[in-house]
Write a protein that holds these residues in place. Sequence first.
Motif, short mmCIF file in Angstrom:
data_model
loop_
_atom_site.label_atom_id
_atom_site.label_comp_id
_atom_site.label_asym_id
_atom_site.label_seq_id
_atom_site.Cartn_x
_atom_site.Cartn_y
_atom_site.Cartn_z
N UNK A 1 0.98 -1.20 -0.03
CA UNK A 1 0.01 -0.05 0.06
C UNK A 1 1.06 1.30 0.12
N UNK A 2 1.93 1.07 -0.66
CA UNK A 2 2.95 2.42 -0.84
C UNK A 2 2.28 3.61 -1.31
N UNK A 3 2.45 4.68 -0.40
CA UNK A 3 2.09 5.93 -0.55
C UNK A 3 0.77 6.31 -0.36
N UNK A 4 -0.06 4.97 0.35
CA UNK A 4 -1.56 5.36 0.58
C UNK A 4 -1.85 6.21 1.67
N UNK A 5 -2.90 6.66 1.94
CA UNK A 5 -3.13 7.71 2.65
C UNK A 5 -4.11 7.04 3.82
N UNK A 6 -3.74 6.97 5.05
CA UNK A 6 -4.75 6.43 6.04
C UNK A 6 -4.96 7.46 7.22
N UNK A 7 -4.91 8.82 6.79
CA UNK A 7 -5.32 9.98 7.88
C UNK A 7 -6.60 9.84 8.45
N UNK A 8 -6.44 9.51 9.94
CA UNK A 8 -7.68 9.53 10.55
C UNK A 8 -8.39 7.91 10.49
N UNK A 9 -7.87 7.15 9.91
CA UNK A 9 -8.30 5.82 9.83
C UNK A 9 -8.31 5.13 10.72
N UNK A 10 -9.15 4.19 11.39
CA UNK A 10 -9.29 3.38 12.52
C UNK A 10 -8.35 2.14 11.99
N UNK A 11 -7.44 1.58 12.59
CA UNK A 11 -6.78 0.46 12.22
C UNK A 11 -6.42 -0.40 13.63
N UNK A 12 -7.37 -0.56 14.17
CA UNK A 12 -7.35 -1.35 15.50
C UNK A 12 -7.42 -2.95 14.94
N UNK A 13 -6.60 -3.77 15.32
CA UNK A 13 -6.62 -5.28 15.43
C UNK A 13 -6.22 -5.45 13.74
N UNK A 14 -5.80 -4.65 12.96
CA UNK A 14 -5.48 -4.89 11.54
C UNK A 14 -4.27 -6.01 11.43
N UNK A 15 -4.18 -6.92 10.60
CA UNK A 15 -3.48 -8.07 10.41
C UNK A 15 -2.36 -7.64 9.24
N UNK A 16 -1.15 -7.38 9.90
CA UNK A 16 0.02 -6.72 9.16
C UNK A 16 1.01 -7.58 9.49
N UNK A 17 2.27 -7.91 8.79
CA UNK A 17 3.48 -8.33 9.36
C UNK A 17 4.24 -7.11 9.93
N UNK A 18 5.37 -7.42 10.62
CA UNK A 18 6.26 -6.31 11.23
C UNK A 18 6.64 -5.27 10.08
N UNK A 19 6.91 -5.92 8.94
CA UNK A 19 7.49 -5.02 8.07
C UNK A 19 6.75 -4.24 7.48
N UNK A 20 5.53 -4.66 7.21
CA UNK A 20 4.31 -3.69 6.89
C UNK A 20 3.84 -2.61 7.79
N UNK A 21 4.02 -3.26 9.09
CA UNK A 21 3.66 -2.07 10.18
C UNK A 21 4.85 -1.00 9.89
N UNK A 22 5.97 -1.25 9.99
CA UNK A 22 7.15 -0.41 9.88
C UNK A 22 7.06 0.69 8.57
N UNK A 23 6.49 -0.07 7.62
CA UNK A 23 6.41 0.83 6.28
C UNK A 23 5.08 1.56 6.35
N UNK A 24 3.99 1.38 6.77
CA UNK A 24 2.89 1.96 7.16
C UNK A 24 3.21 3.22 7.90
#
Length: 127
Positions: free
Chosen positions: A89-112
Amino acid sequence: MKALTIVTILALTLPVVAANPSHLERLKKTNSCVGCDLSRANLSSFNLAGANLRRANLSGAVMQYMYEMRNAVFDGANLNYANLKDSAFGWGSFVGASLVGINLDFGQKRELFRQQLMRSMFEFDGL
């Protein structure tokens, strides 16, 4: 035993809340669905590059193994418990998004985190 039977019957008769089919069709056709109900939808086969999903309800949605979500806008969206594992999801925008409990691996969390930090810096720099 009688109580279990009653609970089972109630569970089977309660409606299952899921994505609105007309909203799924709109997303497919226009790549935009602002404020739509896409909860629990399996979007893994969709191309969401540049999609406008502002304020959409994507809670519990499956977006696993999606490599076409670059520049998608999820501002203000509900992504609680969505499965985004192994998606790009490169350069995606998540401003004000609710991300409780999303399933991501560690690398994705760091990238987000990194891309949202960079987006904030570019917006600040432009002031």
